[in-house]
Design an enzyme around this catalytic site. Structure first.
Site, PDB file in Angstrom:
ATOM      1  N   SER A   1      84.730  63.464  17.560  1.00 14.61           N
ATOM      2  CA  SER A   1      83.653  63.248  18.528  1.00 14.61           C
ATOM      3  C   SER A   1      82.621  64.371  18.552  1.00 14.61           C
ATOM      4  O   SER A   1      81.524  64.191  19.067  1.00 14.61           O
ATOM      5  CB  SER A   1      84.229  63.064  19.931  1.00 14.61           C
ATOM      6  OG  SER A   1      84.784  64.270  20.414  1.00 14.61           O
TER       7      SER A   1
ATOM      8  N   LYS B   1      83.320  69.038  24.616  1.00 14.53           N
ATOM      9  CA  LYS B   1      82.024  68.344  24.573  1.00 14.53           C
ATOM     10  C   LYS B   1      80.910  69.387  24.667  1.00 14.53           C
ATOM     11  O   LYS B   1      81.150  70.557  24.947  1.00 14.53           O
ATOM     12  CB  LYS B   1      81.885  67.346  25.736  1.00 14.53           C
ATOM     13  CG  LYS B   1      82.961  66.265  25.792  1.00 14.53           C
ATOM     14  CD  LYS B   1      82.901  65.311  24.621  1.00 14.53           C
ATOM     15  CE  LYS B   1      84.043  64.299  24.680  1.00 14.53           C
ATOM     16  NZ  LYS B   1      84.110  63.471  23.447  1.00 14.53           N
TER      17      LYS B   1
END
Length: 295
Positions: A83, A154
């Site tokens: 991701s 993230k």
């Protein structure tokens, strides 16, 4: 001939310890070696290293130091998915700087952070058995076990007070009215397949993965309690280095993608962006429902 013989016989007399035979000298040397070994053994004995008890104490001390260092300074984390590609690959081990936000500093736009997603990305679950939780904590802190499924990595896109909008006419993201050139995105990815228009509440963060088509992030929790926002207090630290594999050993450089973004205080409180008025803090105004993002 006789003179030479006598001279050679007198050689032992030049020894600094007259009266000692050659055997005696060798014996003294032997005692010296034994004394050195005895001294070394005595040092180890004083430290308690020569016994099982000493080894156990040493082991506990080393583990304690590692745990303290991992808890307060730097902790290794393994990247579980793609991701965050291309910056981070699945299987990379990163070193998370836990001091980055300890002394009044807070996460900034563009920082790659590791955070505890309980209460924001995942529901609060049942409490784990204290013994197994402690064992897991030790193994995770030493890098021998992967972090819990509740830990995420993230990139910070919006901080408290920011208005984040996607997508503008160019198909990109705007933060406080300024288009962001996200050069770190995975090649070929769009800024987002999900449209959104949110204001980040104070004390929280809006986070997204770099591989937008393979990332479950703040966008997936629009409309849910919390609206996909991550409380700053849940941030574990900033990912500053890739430590493994050796071929990827490097530091994660800070992006300048947000250099032109003004502070939230400079954003007009009743301005318009993308043809829509600013929503209340934390309330999404996207045209698409959350979902549709794999990973």
């Amino acid at each position: 001939m006789d003179t030479e013989a006598k001279y050679s016989e007198r050689d032992p007399a030049t020894d600094p310890h007259p009266g000692e035979s050659a055997e005696g000298s060798r014996s003294a040397d032997s005692r010296g070696d034994t004394g050195t070994e005895a001294t070394t053994e005595s040092i180890w004995a004083r430290l308690g290293i020569g016994s099982w008890r000493g080894m156990a104490v040493l082991g506990v001390t080393v583990i304690t130091v590692v745990l303290l260092f991992s808890h307060f300074v730097i902790q290794p984390f393994q990247i579980p998915s793609g991701s965050m590609a291309p910056a981070l690959h699945s299987g990379d081990r990163v070193l998370v700087n836990k001091l980055a936000y300890r002394f009044g500093a807070e996460p900034e736009r563009g920082d790659v952070i590791v955070f505890d997603g309980r209460g924001s990305f995942v529901r609060e679950g049942l409490e784990e058995n204290p013994v197994s939780a402690a064992a897991r904590g030790v193994l995770t802190a030493t890098g021998l076990m992967d972090p819990d499924d509740t830990d995420f990595v993230k990139r910070v896109v919006g901080v408290g007070g920011d208005r984040v909008v996607c997508c503008d006419k160019g198909g990109g993201i705007q933060v406080n009215g300024v288009a962001v050139d996200e050069g770190y995105l995975y090649p070929g990815d769009k800024a987002s397949e999900v449209a959104f228009d949110i204001v980040v509440p104070d004390g929280t963060l809006w986070v997204m993965g770099d591989h937008r088509s393979d990332s479950r992030d703040s966008r997936d929790h629009l409309g849910q309690p919390g609206g996909g926002m991550v409380p700053v207090e849940k941030v574990v630290g900033r990912a500053d280095w890739i430590a493994w594999p050796v071929s990827r050993l490097t530091s994660l450089e800070k992006t300048d993608a947000f250099a032109r973004v003004p502070d939230a205080s400079a954003r007009p409180s009743h301005g318009r962006m993308s043809g829509r008025s600013a929503p209340p803090a934390g309330v999404p105004m996207g045209s698409s429902a959350p979902g549709g993002i794999d990973g």
